[in-house]
Design an enzyme around this catalytic site. Structure first.
Site, PDB file in Angstrom:
ATOM      1  N   SER A 157     -40.515  46.294   2.123  1.00 41.73           N
ATOM      2  CA  SER A 157     -41.893  46.101   1.661  1.00 41.73           C
ATOM      3  C   SER A 157     -41.993  44.758   0.947  1.00 41.73           C
ATOM      4  CB  SER A 157     -42.275  47.220   0.678  1.00 41.73           C
ATOM      5  OG  SER A 157     -43.489  46.928   0.006  1.00 41.73           O
ATOM      6  N   TYR A 170     -40.656  51.822  -6.730  1.00 42.93           N
ATOM      7  CA  TYR A 170     -40.683  51.691  -5.273  1.00 42.93           C
ATOM      8  C   TYR A 170     -40.267  50.277  -4.862  1.00 42.93           C
ATOM      9  CZ  TYR A 170     -42.744  51.539  -0.555  1.00 42.93           C
ATOM     10  OH  TYR A 170     -42.963  51.383   0.795  1.00 42.93           O
ATOM     11  N   LYS A 174     -37.072  48.936  -2.632  1.00 42.18           N
ATOM     12  CA  LYS A 174     -37.221  48.138  -1.415  1.00 42.18           C
ATOM     13  C   LYS A 174     -36.453  46.814  -1.519  1.00 42.18           C
ATOM     14  CE  LYS A 174     -39.679  51.024   0.938  1.00 42.18           C
ATOM     15  NZ  LYS A 174     -39.176  51.628   2.191  1.00 42.18           N
TER      16      LYS A 174
END
Length: 266
Positions: A157, A170, A174
């Site tokens: 991401s 998150y 990533k």
């Protein structure tokens, strides 16, 4: 807003069924959103595909849409080692090979920064987003790719490339996936190529909290004037798992609609 790319959503114009490529892919988290878009792109070029996910009903629907003659599913949670082993074993048993692994399964149970975040939540995110990807990669290499060759694509991401006040844990996971991509590319060469894609916001149910209710404001940050679609990511993964990218490994392909062109500009 519902997922713009799941089974039952408007599909691209039908095309003739492609000839069987003879290749097989395993796409984790493939019942909807980005994973489903990737599975559809691989089936469209003639691959057979196994998708995984937590909900059998969603997986069954997805396989029906992809075509039962070209797709199968295995139910389970990516962080479960027994599920990972079952998925790889089923692919080899049913299809006899495993050319491409796409580590797409991911979770983000909380929005916000890291300062006061429960560490149990961080562990859950890492188990699903990072450790599961490594586990699937190890199994795929042992079962087929180490001897016969193949490709791995990790879905990272843009949040792994810069800080974000909205998805701190998150994004951290990533970033780890991007480094995992580089590590595995070095260790698995020359028989296995390992690359990643790093999408910005894609119009899916998973990412809806990042744009719903303020879509005009979000779109203003993208030079191309739109959010990504699962088809955008599917096309990139199809490239990274094809011979057209045969001299690429250890790379992270940024798919951001030009978002990073605006870095540093108020």
């Amino acid at each position: 807003m519902t997922d713009a790319s799941g089974p039952g959503a408007p599909s691209p114009a039908p095309v003739d069924t492609p000839a069987d490529s003879g290749r097989v892919a395993l796409v984790t988290g493939g019942s909807r959103g980005i994973g489903f878009g990737i599975a559809r792109a691989l089936v469209a070029r003639g691959d057979r595909v196994c998708i995984t996910g937590r909900t059998e009903e969603s997986l069954r629907e997805a396989v029906k849409d992809l075509g039962a003659d070209r797709a199968m599913y295995v139910v389970g949670k990516a962080h479960d080692g027994d599920h990972r082993a079952e998925a790889v074993e089923r692919v080899i048993s049913e299809y006899g090979r495993l050319d491409h692994l796409v580590n797409n399964a991911g979770t983000n149970p909380v929005f916000g920064g890291l300062a006061d975040l429960d560490l149990a939540v961080v562990r859950k995110i890492y188990e699903t987003n990072v450790i599961s990807a490594l586990g699937f990669a190890q199994l795929a290499r042992t079962a087929w790719q180490g001897e016969h060759g193949g490709t791995i694509v990790n879905v990272a991401s843009v949040a792994g490339l810069n800080s974000s006040p909205f998805v701190g844990a998150y994004g951290m996971s990533k970033a780890a996936m991007i480094n995992l991509t580089q590590q595995l590319a070095h260790e698995f060469a020359p028989s296995v190529r390992v690359n990643a894609v790093a999408p910005a916001v894609v119009r899916t149910r998973f990412a809806a909290a990042l744009y719903e209710g303020r879509e005009e404001q979000v779109l203003s940050r993208y030079p191309l004037g739109r959010l990504g679609t699962p088809e955008d990511i599917g096309g990139a993964v199809a490239f990274l798992t094809s011979s057209d990218s045969a001299w690429m490994t250890g790379q992270t392909l940024l798919l951001d609609g030009g978002l990073f062109l605006n870095a540093g500009v108020s």
